[in-house]
Design a protein around this motif. Structure first.
Motif, PDB file in Angstrom:
ATOM      1  N   PRO A  38       0.819  -1.217   0.000  1.00  0.00           N
ATOM      2  CA  PRO A  38       0.000   0.000   0.000  1.00  0.00           C
ATOM      3  C   PRO A  38       0.854   1.269   0.000  1.00  0.00           C
ATOM      4  CG  PRO A  38      -0.829  -1.580   1.598  1.00  0.00           C
ATOM      5  CD  PRO A  38       0.495  -2.094   1.126  1.00  0.00           C
ATOM      6  N   ASP A  39       0.250   2.385  -0.419  1.00  0.00           N
ATOM      7  CA  ASP A  39       0.971   3.650  -0.559  1.00  0.00           C
ATOM      8  C   ASP A  39       1.270   4.336   0.770  1.00  0.00           C
ATOM      9  OD1 ASP A  39       0.971   3.693  -3.438  1.00  0.00           O
ATOM     10  OD2 ASP A  39      -1.167   4.132  -3.326  1.00  0.00           O
ATOM     11  N   GLN A  40       0.348   4.260   1.715  1.00  0.00           N
ATOM     12  CA  GLN A  40       0.476   5.015   2.956  1.00  0.00           C
ATOM     13  C   GLN A  40       0.210   4.121   4.165  1.00  0.00           C
ATOM     14  OE1 GLN A  40       0.995   8.478   3.580  1.00  0.00           O
ATOM     15  NE2 GLN A  40       1.548   8.682   1.431  1.00  0.00           N
ATOM     16  N   ILE A  41       0.858   4.463   5.278  1.00  0.00           N
ATOM     17  CA  ILE A  41       0.546   3.850   6.566  1.00  0.00           C
ATOM     18  C   ILE A  41       0.015   4.966   7.453  1.00  0.00           C
ATOM     19  CG2 ILE A  41       1.411   2.647   8.595  1.00  0.00           C
ATOM     20  CD1 ILE A  41       3.693   1.590   6.920  1.00  0.00           C
ATOM     21  N   LEU A  42      -1.146   4.755   8.039  1.00  0.00           N
ATOM     22  CA  LEU A  42      -1.721   5.717   8.971  1.00  0.00           C
ATOM     23  C   LEU A  42      -1.599   5.140  10.373  1.00  0.00           C
ATOM     24  CD1 LEU A  42      -5.010   6.704   7.094  1.00  0.00           C
ATOM     25  CD2 LEU A  42      -2.742   7.740   6.911  1.00  0.00           C
ATOM     26  N   VAL A  43      -1.040   5.914  11.288  1.00  0.00           N
ATOM     27  CA  VAL A  43      -0.854   5.467  12.666  1.00  0.00           C
ATOM     28  C   VAL A  43      -1.501   6.489  13.584  1.00  0.00           C
ATOM     29  CG1 VAL A  43       0.824   4.843  14.449  1.00  0.00           C
ATOM     30  CG2 VAL A  43       1.352   4.399  12.041  1.00  0.00           C
ATOM     31  N   GLY A  44      -2.419   6.029  14.397  1.00  0.00           N
ATOM     32  CA  GLY A  44      -3.106   6.930  15.319  1.00  0.00           C
ATOM     33  C   GLY A  44      -3.933   6.135  16.300  1.00  0.00           C
ATOM     34  N   ALA A  45      -4.929   6.796  16.843  1.00  0.00           N
ATOM     35  CA  ALA A  45      -5.826   6.151  17.804  1.00  0.00           C
ATOM     36  C   ALA A  45      -7.244   6.618  17.542  1.00  0.00           C
ATOM     37  CB  ALA A  45      -5.412   6.495  19.233  1.00  0.00           C
ATOM     38  N   THR A  46      -8.177   5.768  17.920  1.00  0.00           N
ATOM     39  CA  THR A  46      -9.579   6.149  17.811  1.00  0.00           C
ATOM     40  C   THR A  46      -9.880   7.204  18.878  1.00  0.00           C
ATOM     41  OG1 THR A  46     -10.340   4.505  19.399  1.00  0.00           O
ATOM     42  CG2 THR A  46     -10.155   3.795  17.105  1.00  0.00           C
ATOM     43  N   ALA A  47     -11.070   7.757  18.826  1.00  0.00           N
ATOM     44  CA  ALA A  47     -11.475   8.732  19.838  1.00  0.00           C
ATOM     45  C   ALA A  47     -11.501   8.091  21.222  1.00  0.00           C
ATOM     46  CB  ALA A  47     -12.838   9.319  19.490  1.00  0.00           C
ATOM     47  N   ASP A  48     -11.654   6.771  21.275  1.00  0.00           N
ATOM     48  CA  ASP A  48     -11.654   6.039  22.547  1.00  0.00           C
ATOM     49  C   ASP A  48     -10.246   5.711  23.027  1.00  0.00           C
ATOM     50  OD1 ASP A  48     -14.405   6.047  22.264  1.00  0.00           O
ATOM     51  OD2 ASP A  48     -14.455   4.043  21.374  1.00  0.00           O
ATOM     52  N   GLY A  49      -9.240   6.109  22.245  1.00  0.00           N
ATOM     53  CA  GLY A  49      -7.856   5.856  22.629  1.00  0.00           C
ATOM     54  C   GLY A  49      -7.306   4.512  22.210  1.00  0.00           C
ATOM     55  N   VAL A  50      -8.043   3.783  21.382  1.00  0.00           N
ATOM     56  CA  VAL A  50      -7.571   2.483  20.908  1.00  0.00           C
ATOM     57  C   VAL A  50      -6.567   2.704  19.777  1.00  0.00           C
ATOM     58  CG1 VAL A  50      -8.264   0.300  19.849  1.00  0.00           C
ATOM     59  CG2 VAL A  50      -9.781   1.424  21.495  1.00  0.00           C
ATOM     60  N   PRO A  51      -5.334   2.195  19.929  1.00  0.00           N
ATOM     61  CA  PRO A  51      -4.334   2.368  18.864  1.00  0.00           C
ATOM     62  C   PRO A  51      -4.791   1.703  17.576  1.00  0.00           C
ATOM     63  CG  PRO A  51      -3.338   1.456  20.851  1.00  0.00           C
ATOM     64  CD  PRO A  51      -4.814   1.443  21.052  1.00  0.00           C
ATOM     65  N   ARG A  52      -4.469   2.328  16.458  1.00  0.00           N
ATOM     66  CA  ARG A  52      -4.892   1.777  15.169  1.00  0.00           C
ATOM     67  C   ARG A  52      -3.852   2.101  14.115  1.00  0.00           C
ATOM     68  NH1 ARG A  52     -10.232   1.820  14.949  1.00  0.00           N
ATOM     69  NH2 ARG A  52      -9.871  -0.120  16.026  1.00  0.00           N
ATOM     70  N   THR A  53      -3.505   1.084  13.319  1.00  0.00           N
ATOM     71  CA  THR A  53      -2.629   1.261  12.168  1.00  0.00           C
ATOM     72  C   THR A  53      -3.384   0.785  10.940  1.00  0.00           C
ATOM     73  OG1 THR A  53      -0.671   0.872  13.523  1.00  0.00           O
ATOM     74  CG2 THR A  53      -0.408   0.629  11.146  1.00  0.00           C
ATOM     75  N   VAL A  54      -3.404   1.617   9.911  1.00  0.00           N
ATOM     76  CA  VAL A  54      -4.156   1.313   8.694  1.00  0.00           C
ATOM     77  C   VAL A  54      -3.229   1.474   7.501  1.00  0.00           C
ATOM     78  CG1 VAL A  54      -6.160   1.925   7.282  1.00  0.00           C
ATOM     79  CG2 VAL A  54      -6.265   2.211   9.764  1.00  0.00           C
ATOM     80  N   PHE A  55      -3.212   0.481   6.614  1.00  0.00           N
ATOM     81  CA  PHE A  55      -2.453   0.544   5.373  1.00  0.00           C
ATOM     82  C   PHE A  55      -3.419   0.984   4.279  1.00  0.00           C
ATOM     83  CE2 PHE A  55      -0.331  -2.389   8.137  1.00  0.00           C
ATOM     84  CZ  PHE A  55       1.025  -2.188   7.897  1.00  0.00           C
ATOM     85  N   VAL A  56      -3.055   2.042   3.537  1.00  0.00           N
ATOM     86  CA  VAL A  56      -3.984   2.630   2.569  1.00  0.00           C
ATOM     87  C   VAL A  56      -3.377   2.633   1.172  1.00  0.00           C
ATOM     88  CG1 VAL A  56      -5.340   4.675   1.973  1.00  0.00           C
ATOM     89  CG2 VAL A  56      -4.894   4.142   4.384  1.00  0.00           C
ATOM     90  N   GLU A  57      -4.111   2.083   0.232  1.00  0.00           N
ATOM     91  CA  GLU A  57      -3.755   2.153  -1.189  1.00  0.00           C
ATOM     92  C   GLU A  57      -4.524   3.317  -1.781  1.00  0.00           C
ATOM     93  OE1 GLU A  57      -1.895   1.640  -4.540  1.00  0.00           O
ATOM     94  OE2 GLU A  57      -1.515   0.242  -2.887  1.00  0.00           O
ATOM     95  N   VAL A  58      -3.820   4.248  -2.421  1.00  0.00           N
ATOM     96  CA  VAL A  58      -4.446   5.416  -3.026  1.00  0.00           C
ATOM     97  C   VAL A  58      -4.546   5.175  -4.530  1.00  0.00           C
ATOM     98  CG1 VAL A  58      -4.306   7.905  -3.383  1.00  0.00           C
ATOM     99  CG2 VAL A  58      -3.462   6.909  -1.242  1.00  0.00           C
ATOM    100  N   LYS A  59      -5.748   5.338  -5.074  1.00  0.00           N
ATOM    101  CA  LYS A  59      -5.994   5.124  -6.494  1.00  0.00           C
ATOM    102  C   LYS A  59      -6.642   6.355  -7.105  1.00  0.00           C
ATOM    103  CE  LYS A  59      -5.037   1.251  -7.731  1.00  0.00           C
ATOM    104  NZ  LYS A  59      -3.676   0.989  -8.210  1.00  0.00           N
ATOM    105  N   ARG A  60      -6.559   6.457  -8.428  1.00  0.00           N
ATOM    106  CA  ARG A  60      -7.307   7.499  -9.124  1.00  0.00           C
ATOM    107  C   ARG A  60      -8.784   7.155  -9.062  1.00  0.00           C
ATOM    108  NH1 ARG A  60      -4.375   8.024 -14.829  1.00  0.00           N
ATOM    109  NH2 ARG A  60      -5.068   5.889 -14.795  1.00  0.00           N
ATOM    110  N   PRO A  61      -9.656   8.156  -9.220  1.00  0.00           N
ATOM    111  CA  PRO A  61     -11.094   7.883  -9.154  1.00  0.00           C
ATOM    112  C   PRO A  61     -11.509   6.751 -10.098  1.00  0.00           C
ATOM    113  CG  PRO A  61     -10.728  10.235  -9.122  1.00  0.00           C
ATOM    114  CD  PRO A  61      -9.386   9.588  -9.389  1.00  0.00           C
ATOM    115  N   GLY A  62     -12.238   5.797  -9.526  1.00  0.00           N
ATOM    116  CA  GLY A  62     -12.751   4.681 -10.311  1.00  0.00           C
ATOM    117  C   GLY A  62     -11.790   3.521 -10.476  1.00  0.00           C
ATOM    118  N   GLU A  63     -10.532   3.696 -10.150  1.00  0.00           N
ATOM    119  CA  GLU A  63      -9.571   2.599 -10.278  1.00  0.00           C
ATOM    120  C   GLU A  63      -9.652   1.668  -9.084  1.00  0.00           C
ATOM    121  OE1 GLU A  63      -5.527   3.694 -10.880  1.00  0.00           O
ATOM    122  OE2 GLU A  63      -5.807   4.006 -13.011  1.00  0.00           O
TER     123      GLU A  63
END
Length: 140
Positions: A38-63
């Motif tokens: 994936p293109d990006q890694i997002l590292v943060g926490a939810t509003a409840d403070g639960v740690p979360r890491t998300v891998f995100v693939e960025v595509k052009r619209p419709g791809e």
């Protein structure tokens, strides 16, 4: 007046800006030894403070993801990672709200609706994909 579709780089910039608004760290992800990550890694926490890491693939619209990108995402999912793909400002906003917003609904695993949709898109695309090698190996 018509609007031109956003380029992938525009969506990726928007993702970084919006992630920062949620207090989420967005990092470019490259892996020299593995294609299709994936293109990006997002590292943060939810509003409840639960740690979360998300891998995100960025595509052009419709791809949609290529077969290799889907395979790598499935490997990450199989190891209890969370992957998703975004292709517009709207999908960026929905994904960030889903994963990091005050009403965060994301679990430690990928919601099955995301996987089912991507599998469906991949099956539709498989007819277009051809093997990328020119070698054939004799059967024993």
């Amino acid at each position: 007046m018509t609007t031109t579709p956003h380029r992938e780089s525009t969506i990726e910039s928007y993702l970084k800006e919006q992630a920062a608004r949620y207090g989420v760290l967005a990092m470019k992800f490259t892996s020299p030894g593995l294609s299709g990550v994936p293109d990006q890694i997002l590292v943060g926490a939810t509003a409840d403070g639960v740690p979360r890491t998300v891998f995100v693939e960025v595509k052009r619209p419709g791809e949609t993801r290529r077969a290799l990108q889907y395979h790598v995402a499935q490997m990450i999912n199989d190891h209890h990672g969370y992957t998703t793909a975004v292709d517009s400002h709207t999908t960026v906003d929905v994904m960030l709200q889903w994963c990091f917003g005050p009403q965060s609904q994301a679990q430690s695993h990928v919601p099955q609706t995301f996987i089912a949709e991507e599998k469906k898109q991949l099956q539709n695309k498989k007819q277009e994909d051809k093997p990328r090698h020119r070698f054939s190996f004799p059967q024993p």
